[in-house]
Design a protein around this motif. Sequence first.
Motif, PDB file in Angstrom:
ATOM      1  N   ALA A 343       0.966   5.712  -4.536  1.00 27.34           N
ATOM      2  CA  ALA A 343       0.999   5.621  -3.071  1.00 27.34           C
ATOM      3  C   ALA A 343       0.452   4.284  -2.585  1.00 27.34           C
ATOM      4  O   ALA A 343       0.995   3.682  -1.658  1.00 27.34           O
ATOM      5  N   ALA A 344      -0.630   3.822  -3.211  1.00 30.64           N
ATOM      6  CA  ALA A 344      -1.209   2.539  -2.807  1.00 30.64           C
ATOM      7  C   ALA A 344      -0.206   1.401  -3.010  1.00 30.64           C
ATOM      8  O   ALA A 344      -0.022   0.544  -2.141  1.00 30.64           O
ATOM      9  N   ALA A 345       0.456   1.439  -4.173  1.00 29.10           N
ATOM     10  CA  ALA A 345       1.478   0.418  -4.427  1.00 29.10           C
ATOM     11  C   ALA A 345       2.644   0.576  -3.448  1.00 29.10           C
ATOM     12  O   ALA A 345       3.191  -0.409  -2.945  1.00 29.10           O
ATOM     13  N   GLY A 346       3.019   1.842  -3.167  1.00 27.37           N
ATOM     14  CA  GLY A 346       4.116   2.104  -2.234  1.00 27.37           C
ATOM     15  C   GLY A 346       3.797   1.642  -0.829  1.00 27.37           C
ATOM     16  O   GLY A 346       4.667   1.101  -0.129  1.00 27.37           O
ATOM     17  N   TYR A 347       2.559   1.862  -0.390  1.00 30.08           N
ATOM     18  CA  TYR A 347       2.136   1.397   0.930  1.00 30.08           C
ATOM     19  C   TYR A 347       2.284  -0.122   1.019  1.00 30.08           C
ATOM     20  O   TYR A 347       2.781  -0.660   2.017  1.00 30.08           O
ATOM     21  N   GLY A 348       1.829  -0.810  -0.029  1.00 28.73           N
ATOM     22  CA  GLY A 348       1.914  -2.269  -0.026  1.00 28.73           C
ATOM     23  C   GLY A 348       3.345  -2.758   0.004  1.00 28.73           C
ATOM     24  O   GLY A 348       3.701  -3.649   0.791  1.00 28.73           O
ATOM     25  N   ILE A 349       4.202  -2.163  -0.828  1.00 25.30           N
ATOM     26  CA  ILE A 349       5.610  -2.569  -0.859  1.00 25.30           C
ATOM     27  C   ILE A 349       6.301  -2.209   0.454  1.00 25.30           C
ATOM     28  O   ILE A 349       7.092  -2.985   0.993  1.00 25.30           O
TER      29      ILE A 349
END
Length: 409
Positions: A343-349
Amino acid sequence: MTLLNHISELFKNLRQQKLRSFLTIFGIMWGTATLILLLAFGFGFRDQTVLNMRGMGDQLAIMFPGQTTKAFEGYGVGRPVRFREADAQMLEEQISDIGVATPEYSRNMTISNGQSRRSSSVGGVMPVYSNLRNIFEQPGGRWLNENDIQDRRRVIFIGNKLAENLFADEDPVGKRVLVDDTPFTVIGVMQEKLQNSSYNQRDEDRAFIPASTFSVMAGTDLINNILYVPVSAEIAPAVRDQVYEVMGKIHRFDPSDTDAIGLWDTNEFWSFIDVMFLGINGFLGLIGFFTLAVGGIGVANIMFVVVQERMKEIGIRRSVGARRHHIMGQFFVETFMIIGIGAAAGYGIGWLLVMATQNLPIKEFVGAPFFAPEVGMLAFLVLAIVGLAAGFLPAWRASRLDIVECLRN
C-alpha cells in the motif's frame, strides 16, 4: 512473541522467497495505485463540472416570458406574458425566501471600434447582476455601479473575448465604442471564466450596460428575463411555486400554468450533480476495489502457503503455551505488514501518476485528477477491508491446526 520479532520473521521470509514476495506485494501496490488514480479522476471530473457550471451562477434561477395555455378569470389561452422591470422588485418583496431578484434586458446589437465590428448580445442589467452571474472585472477596470443606473450613463462592460476581437492587444478601458451608432465608454473587461452553458450567449462574447440606459434606448420597460436566487438551494422547489403564485396575480394567469413562464432553475442541476457523481465515484471506487481485491486474494493464497510451511513452528509455539489468539495475531500482523508495504508503494506510485496527469489536454472537459483527502481515506478503508478479508482465513486456519499433526511435519 513481540511485534519486533514478527517484523524480523516477516522480512526473513520475504528474503527467502523473493519472487513470490515481489508478486504478492506488486498486486497490492498496483491495486492501490489504480484505486487512487480512478478516484482522483472521479473527484477531478466532479470539481471541473461544478466549476464549469459556476460560470452561469450559483443557485441561480432564470425566468423567461411565455404564453398561457389555460383559461383564467375570463382570459383565454395563448395570451403572451411579458415581464416589466418592476416585477423583479415585487418578487423580492413578496417572497421572503428569495435572496435577490433582478431584471435583465437583452438584445443583439452591433458594437464597433473603428473598423472592428461585432454583433453581440447586449444586456441591460443592475449592479447586483455580476454577483449572481459570477462576472468579475479584470484589474484596471470596474463593473457597473448605482451611479451608472441613476444617471443613465452610457458606459459599457465587455466580455474578454469581445474585447480581444474589438481591441486586439490594446487596453479597452477608457476607450469609446459605438453600440448601434450610440457612443459608450468602456469601463471594464471581464475576467476569463469557464462557462459550459448560457441562455443568450457566452459572457465572454457579451456586453453589459446600465438597465436604465438600456430602457431609455429601447423606449420600454419590458424586460427579457428575471433572475433570482433563493436563500437556500433546499427550498428552491417551494420558491418556484411561490414565484408562479406571485407572477400569476400580477399578470392574471393560472399559477399551475407552467407554460406562462419559462423557468430554468439551476438548483435542480446541482441536486442532480450530487447524485450523478456519487454514482460515478462509487462505480470508479468499485472498479478499484475489485482490482485491489485481486491483490488481496494473492496475499491470502500466499498466507495459506506460509501457514503450511510453518506448521512445525506453529506446533512448537502451541506446545509451549501459545494460545490460539496468539497464533491468529501473528498471522494477522504479517498479512497487514505485507499489505502495508504494498500500500505504501501504491500510494507513492498513485500520487506520482496523479501528478503526471495534471497537464493532460483534457482539463477543460474532464478536469485534472487530484489527490484529495477523501481519496486517501477511501483507499485506506478499502485496504483495511481487503487486509481483514485476506488475513482472517489463513490466521483462523493456523490457530485451529492440531498440535500433534503440526509436530509430525
